[in-house]
Write a protein that holds these residues in place. Structure first.
Motif, mmCIF file in Angstrom:
data_model
loop_
_atom_site.group_PDB
_atom_site.id
_atom_site.type_symbol
_atom_site.label_atom_id
_atom_site.label_comp_id
_atom_site.label_asym_id
_atom_site.label_seq_id
_atom_site.Cartn_x
_atom_site.Cartn_y
_atom_site.Cartn_z
ATOM 1 N N VAL A 46 0.851 -1.184 0.000
ATOM 2 C CA VAL A 46 0.000 0.000 0.000
ATOM 3 C C VAL A 46 0.889 1.237 0.000
ATOM 4 O O VAL A 46 1.870 1.307 0.736
ATOM 5 N N GLY A 47 0.561 2.202 -0.863
ATOM 6 C CA GLY A 47 1.306 3.441 -0.886
ATOM 7 C C GLY A 47 2.339 3.483 -1.987
ATOM 8 O O GLY A 47 2.464 2.558 -2.797
ATOM 9 N N HIS A 70 -4.214 7.264 -4.303
ATOM 10 C CA HIS A 70 -3.836 8.629 -4.672
ATOM 11 C C HIS A 70 -3.151 8.649 -6.029
ATOM 12 O O HIS A 70 -3.436 9.506 -6.878
ATOM 13 N N LEU A 71 -2.244 7.715 -6.276
ATOM 14 C CA LEU A 71 -1.462 7.730 -7.508
ATOM 15 C C LEU A 71 -2.247 7.227 -8.710
ATOM 16 O O LEU A 71 -2.035 7.697 -9.837
ATOM 17 N N ARG A 103 -3.467 10.046 3.366
ATOM 18 C CA ARG A 103 -3.005 11.369 2.951
ATOM 19 C C ARG A 103 -3.590 12.419 3.886
ATOM 20 O O ARG A 103 -4.803 12.427 4.165
ATOM 21 N N LEU A 104 -2.737 13.302 4.386
ATOM 22 C CA LEU A 104 -3.178 14.299 5.365
ATOM 23 C C LEU A 104 -4.295 15.161 4.794
ATOM 24 O O LEU A 104 -4.269 15.571 3.623
ATOM 25 N N GLY A 105 -5.294 15.427 5.654
ATOM 26 C CA GLY A 105 -6.399 16.290 5.259
ATOM 27 C C GLY A 105 -7.461 15.620 4.423
ATOM 28 O O GLY A 105 -8.349 16.298 3.890
ATOM 29 N N GLY A 108 -8.222 9.821 5.744
ATOM 30 C CA GLY A 108 -7.786 8.437 5.540
ATOM 31 C C GLY A 108 -7.741 7.979 4.109
ATOM 32 O O GLY A 108 -7.567 6.774 3.856
ATOM 33 N N PHE A 109 -7.824 8.904 3.141
ATOM 34 C CA PHE A 109 -7.718 8.505 1.739
ATOM 35 C C PHE A 109 -6.321 7.921 1.486
ATOM 36 O O PHE A 109 -5.320 8.478 1.922
ATOM 37 N N ALA A 110 -6.276 6.812 0.755
ATOM 38 C CA ALA A 110 -5.034 6.099 0.407
ATOM 39 C C ALA A 110 -4.392 5.420 1.611
ATOM 40 O O ALA A 110 -3.219 5.040 1.558
#
Length: 814
Positions: A46-47, A70-71, A103-105, A108-110
């Protein structure tokens, strides 16, 4: 809208409450353990991380892959999982940070939880319980209940201590405990400024992963893990297919992709997209390759650690010059992070390619962000205003802006990178599966480009104390196994023992370093070696490896007729030629199993050199046959550098006091200290005095003296026997595997095997990421032979898998 068919895939996500709990250890070990059971395992991360998937690839024998919403977008996560896991029995997904950290803000996305929900995968929590007891229950209960879309099905208790504490933790949990894993310091992975050291830079990485698999198999209930993985529901998604994302161009243009230790950051899907777009991907290593691959029409320089390897990159001046001229001349080039640094004028004041007119240096600040970037204008990859999602992760910084270039991206109101119709370079990392038009445009530019001009000069060979700066292939006697290995290659070319050094040896080396404030005194080591072999101290000379002993013998006398029995280790032959001697070669014959024929040695020879057991054949000659070489006024030099790999050291002459015998031994291979350079020569008092008179003062370092003392002491005897027995067992596995594939091999008694793999097989294995030692630099052998270092069965399995791949492809005859 057509509903995709449901696809079954056993799968499990390995997560944790936070960073540092041991996710990578457990996840990688789990992959290796399941593969050792005979399962086909697919590893995922993940990530955006590039490093953990490198270890996953070693554990599974398949490319490590990333899952990052995100990517690539949420809609591609399940398809990419199914694509990466095609043909697998089970997929293991290693999480990132804490289970719910994204991802911050973005709430909890990604995050790992987000990916687990998108893939409907059960989650196993890894919890470090070294400093907790009942609080583990509260922590796990909260993690499991926090998001109803995430199913936490079990717990692995990591770094467990006393049984009482483990039982206290068990009672606090409402979920099954799938494993209790004790702390094991020897399995810790080294790190540097951007995280773990990549697997491609660690010669022992394959062995580490194998030991992780053994460790997890002993302490985790693999059947229980498989049960929860197989309970995962079918996925209603179609596997991702790069051929649906791009249109193939004509002409199969060659895209050169940087690889090796300095360029380890890459996503497997990037090359798959380029291949689907009609390109032929050709990897090269900027650290060692003298030129771009032949016919290169585009260049992809990915991320990695150029700051760690800057000096070696700079030393490869022919390649730097070719890259500079080609990129300036319009070769389509994409350079991410490390690739951009490679194109600058300098990195940490070390000259680079000089394409982009600015410099970079290491800084105290770590740049880590997960941005949305907007194209600042039309360029090679993007069109003005297009948005992409990427990540930055670097500790270098540009000293000034590059002048004369259009910026590549706008990120958080900052213009970054440089771009043109043929060049795109920035710190931003992109996953092209999330943005397929990037691959399409790059392929189209490659198809329209002319091939890069050829390099203008060959790569100079770097000199070492044991090998002058000459081309080793032009001078085959100077070619050694360490020249075969390189970043990203599994090392079966160097005969250094695969296991970790014993703790008592590590302590001795550390003491040797501390004692290095004084000049070295080899007398204690000389006495210890003499006692080990039942000799007097004046019959032993401690040397800086066996190589120094060969040099001393070569310069000891004005030899009239020197004979070297081949095939054997070439360093004695090279040392004799360096000393100005004409060498006569006597060949052991293949039809005799490369065994010594004493009658083949000319009677007038006054120096005869042979190995026992012989490198590279591994043949152990009977001591009686070696003794038949003795003649009046003749010295017989027996290289027993690998005798300690023979259980019981049968046929050794190190205790034999007969006149005219010199025996050379080495501690570097069996005890995994090749960088320390410690060996010795044993012979008559008069012979040793003659050699000692030619030895450079203090050639044997203090750490080497301490290593010699440790490796000849009481603690070493049992360990030496154990290592020799393990080598014999490992060798049997290798020989059996070769026999199953009808590969001819010499009956070795050492820590290596000479095998007739066939012409071209060594090169094909290298393309599969496996390095074996070429044998055509040994007099008497041709390119159909290769020397293979004996390794633990898990490592041997990687070799055999690669060999199967080569043979199945029909690249060489089986």
């Amino acid at each position: 809208m057509v509903t995709p068919p449901a696809t079954a895939l056993p799968r499990v996500v390995v997560a944790a409450p936070g960073t540092g709990q041991g996710k990578t250890t457990i996840a990688t070990g789990l992959m290796a353990a399941l593969r050792a059971r005979g399962l086909e395992v697919s590893g995922h991360k993940v990530g955006p991380d590039y490093i953990d998937p490198g270890y996953h690839a070693l554990a599974t024998g398949r490319p490590g892959r990333n899952l990052d919403p995100h990517l690539v977008g949420e809609e591609r996560i399940a398809p990419l999982l199914l694509h990466g896991a095609r043909g697998a029995d089970v997929a293991v997904v290693e999480g990132v940070m804490g289970l719910h950290d994204g991802r911050l803000g973005t709430d909890g996305f990604a995050s790992t939880a987000h990916v687990a929900a998108l893939t409907r995968a059960p989650v196993v929590l890894v919890v470090d319980i070294a400093r907790m007891s009942r609080s583990v229950g509260a922590l796990v209960a909260g993690m499991a209940a926090y998001d109803p879309a995430v199913e936490v099905v079990g717990v692995v208790l990591n770094r467990a201590g006393s049984p009482r504490n483990v039982e206290e933790v068990r009672r606090s949990l409402h979920l099954p405990v799938l494993g209790v894993v004790p702390r094991e310091e020897s399995l810790l992975t080294p790190s540097r400024h951007l995280g773990l050291v990549p697997a491609a830079e660690r010669d022992e990485a394959a062995d580490l992963v194998a030991r992780l698999g053994d460790h997890v198999a002993r302490h985790v209930d693999l059947d229980a893990v498989l049960e929860v993985a197989r309970a995962a529901p079918d996925l209603g998604a179609t596997p991702w297919d790069p051929a649906r994302e791009v249109i193939a161009v004509a002409g199969e243009p060659v895209v050169a992709v940087a690889a090796g230790a300095a360029f380890t950051f890459a996503y497997a899907e990037t090359e798959e997209l380029l291949t689907a777009a009609g390109c032929r991907v050709a990897r090269f290593d900027p650290l060692v390759d003298p030129a771009l691959p032949e016919g290169t029409r585009a260049l992809l320089l990915g991320g990695g650690f150029p700051e760690v390897h800057a000096r070696r990159l700079a030393d490869n001046t022919p390649l730097l010059a070719q890259v500079r001229d080609a990129v300036r001349g319009g070769l389509p080039t994409v350079a991410e992070c490390a690739g951009m640094l490679y194109l600058l004028d300098s990195l940490d004041d070390t000259p680079m390619a000089g394409v982009i007119g600015t410099d970079a240096a290491m800084s105290e600040r770590l740049v880590l962000r997960y941005p949305v970037a907007r194209a600042a204008g039309d360029n090679l990859l993007a069109r003005a205003g297009e948005e992409v999602r990427g990540h930055e992760f670097h500790r270098t910084a540009l000293r000034r802006a590059a002048r004369g270039w259009t910026p590549a991206w706008e990120v958080d109101r900052e213009l970054i990178g440089v771009a043109s119709p043929t060049l795109h370079a920035s710190y931003l990392h992109l996953h092209w599966a999330g943005h397929p038009p990037l691959a399409q445009r790059f392929a189209e530019a490659a198809a329209a480009a002319a091939p890069a001009p050829a390099a203008t000069a060959p790569l100079p060979v770097v000199a070492t104390p044991e090998a002058p700066a000459v081309d080793p292939l032009a001078q085959p006697l100077l070619h050694h196994g360490d020249r075969e290995v390189g970043p990203g290659l599994l090392d079966l070319a160097v005969n250094v023992h695969a296991e970790r050094r014993p703790a008592w040896l590590e302590q001795a080396l550390a003491e040797g370093v501390r004692a290095s404030t004084s000049y070295p005194d080899p007398a204690p080591a000389r006495a210890a070696i003499a006692a080990l072999h039942g000799r007097r101290p004046d019959e032993v000379l401690v040397t800086a490896g066996a190589a120094e002993a060969f040099e001393l013998v070569a310069r000891w006398k004005q030899w009239r007729h020197v004979v070297v029995v081949h095939p054997q280790f070439t360093e004695p032959h090279a040392a004799l030629e360096r000393a100005g001697h004409q060498v006569t070669v006597v060949h052991c014959r293949a039809e005799d199993g490369y065994r010594l024929d004493p009658d083949a040695v000319p009677d007038d020879a006054d120096l005869v050199v042979l190995g026992n057991p012989t490198n590279p054949t591994g043949v152990l000659h009977p001591a009686a046959d070696v003794l038949r070489l003795r003649r009046p006024k003749r010295v017989v030099l027996v290289d027993e550098a690998f005798m300690d790999t023979v259980a019981g050291e049968g046929e050794s002459l190190v205790r034999d006091r007969r006149r005219g015998l010199l025996v050379v031994r080495s501690l570097t291979k069996h005890w995994s200290v090749p960088g320390i350079r410690v060996g010795y020569v044993v012979g008559s008092e008069r012979s040793i005095a003659g050699l000692a008179a030619r030895q450079v003062p203090w050639s044997v370092s203090t750490p080497a003296v301490h290593a010699a003392l440790a490796c000849t002491g009481p603690a070493a005897a049992a360990e030496a026997t154990r290592r020799a027995e393990r080598i014999a067992a490992w060798r049997a596995v290798l020989l059996a595997g070769l026999a199953e594939r009808a590969v001819e091999a010499v009956a070795s008694q050492a820590s290596f095997v000479l095998a007739r793999l066939g012409e071209g097989t060594r090169e094909a294995l290298r393309e599969q990421g496996v390095a074996v030692r070429r044998a055509d630099t040994f007099p008497g052998l041709d390119g159909s032979w290769a020397r293979i270092a004996v390794r633990p069965p898990a490592t041997t399995a990687v070799l055999l898998d690669a060999l199967d791949e080569v043979l199945d492809r029909g690249r060489v005859p089986a």
